[in-house]
Design an enzyme around this catalytic site. Structure first.
Site, short mmCIF file in Angstrom:
data_model
loop_
_atom_site.label_atom_id
_atom_site.label_comp_id
_atom_site.label_asym_id
_atom_site.label_seq_id
_atom_site.Cartn_x
_atom_site.Cartn_y
_atom_site.Cartn_z
N ASP A 1 -35.48 95.48 -45.90
CA ASP A 1 -35.98 96.03 -44.56
C ASP A 1 -36.02 94.79 -43.81
O ASP A 1 -36.86 94.37 -43.17
CB ASP A 1 -37.39 96.56 -44.94
CG ASP A 1 -38.06 97.17 -43.73
OD1 ASP A 1 -37.39 97.54 -42.76
OD2 ASP A 1 -39.41 97.20 -43.66
N GLU B 1 -48.52 81.85 -50.99
CA GLU B 1 -48.77 80.57 -50.32
C GLU B 1 -48.76 81.31 -48.88
O GLU B 1 -48.04 82.33 -48.40
CB GLU B 1 -47.87 79.86 -50.32
CG GLU B 1 -46.28 80.31 -50.17
CD GLU B 1 -45.11 79.24 -50.32
OE1 GLU B 1 -45.37 78.01 -50.27
OE2 GLU B 1 -43.86 79.67 -50.63
#
Length: 294
Positions: free
Chosen positions: A194, A86
């Site tokens: 991260d 999306e």
């Protein structure tokens, strides 16, 4: 005339057979009103695409909506990896959204309800930036983290640079990590891996926080808080809110040392990718850890 590759149109029609599609990669809009983020890589990037897709799926399984939902991923007939999720129009992370993110991470993403039954680590390689992380499964957190640090040191050594830094790093790997992380009583929870400010933001449509571009693995929840402290950090309210819902691990007095150790991983990775002053920052962390009384 559409600029969307036919192979991608086929994948999109599998999800939305009645729509027509327009736009160009990476943003594709369906006549139904849905918008998709689409990318195609080279055959050499197949592992990177697989790691990102699995990371996003597992994060969303633990905390629905905290990351873009993967719609389709895999390999096209031309041996190129593809990825469809999306599309989210993402803005900067506000203080309010940072607090919401902290609560969701503490109570959902890092919830022990979603702890791995396989152990610490990950089933496939993931990429922290452009650095491939070998991963694998380990029965203890200290062994997993020592392997992660060792992997970066090996990659640095293979480039024929930073021999002095790597020697110190091997000492940290052998002497510090077992003493500092070995005694922790924790369960392996899914991490973003991260999580700096460039990989977090606000969905402009809903106002909800979103995290993306992960390098996931199962590990100690506190490791996810480290990189944001050193590279474009999150607002201080983020940490206050996080630890309101998930207190610091015992022994609490070693929390700052653990943060130094977790930050070291990212300094080493940035040394590997960018060189420059990051090596000096990594060595300062190593010196602090090697001097500590554990």
């Amino acid at each position: 005339m559409s600029n969307i590759p036919e192979a991608i149109l086929e994948k999109l029609k599998e999800q939305d057979s009645v729509s027509t599609f327009s736009g160009s990669l990476p943003r594709v809009t369906a006549s139904s009103g849905s918008t998709y983020f689409v990318k195609i890589g080279s055959p050499a990037e197949a592992a990177q695409y697989s790691g990102e897709a699995l990371s996003l799926k597992l994060m969303n399984a633990a905390a629905p909506g905290i990351a873009p939902r993967v719609i389709s991923s895999g390999t096209l007939e031309i041996s190129k990896p593809y990825f469809i999720s999306e599309y989210k129009d993402i803005g900067s992370l506000s203080s309010k959204a940072a607090q919401t993110l902290a609560k969701r991470m503490a109570t959902e993403l890092h919830s022990e309800e979603h702890a791995s039954l396989e152990g610490f680590g990950f089933s496939i390689p993931t990429y922290c930036g452009v650095t491939k992380l070998s991963n694998g499964w380990f029965d203890t957190w200290d062994k997993c983290y020592a392997s992660m640090v060792g992997d970066l040191l090996s990659q640095l050594e293979s480039k024929g640079r930073y021999q002095h830094l790597c020697q110190k790093g091997r000492r940290v790997q052998a002497e510090v990590i077992p003493k500092l992380l070995g005694p922790l009583v924790i369960k392996p929870v899914i991490l973003h891996g991260d999580l700096w400010s460039g990989n977090a933001g606000v969905d402009r449509k809903t106002g909800e926080p979103v995290i993306f571009d992960p390098a996931s693995y199962y590990g100690h929840n506190e490791a996810d808080l480290s990189i944001a402290k050193i590279f474009g950090g999150f607002p201080s309210e983020f940490y206050d809110t996080y630890h309101q819902y998930r207190p610091k691990s015992e022994p609490v007095h070693q929390y700052d040392l653990r943060m130094d150790l977790y930050e070291l991983f990212h300094y080493l990775n940035h040394t590997l990718i960018f060189r420059g002053h990051y090596a000096g920052s990594a060595e300062k962390k190593m010196d602090n850890l090697l001097r500590a009384e554990l």
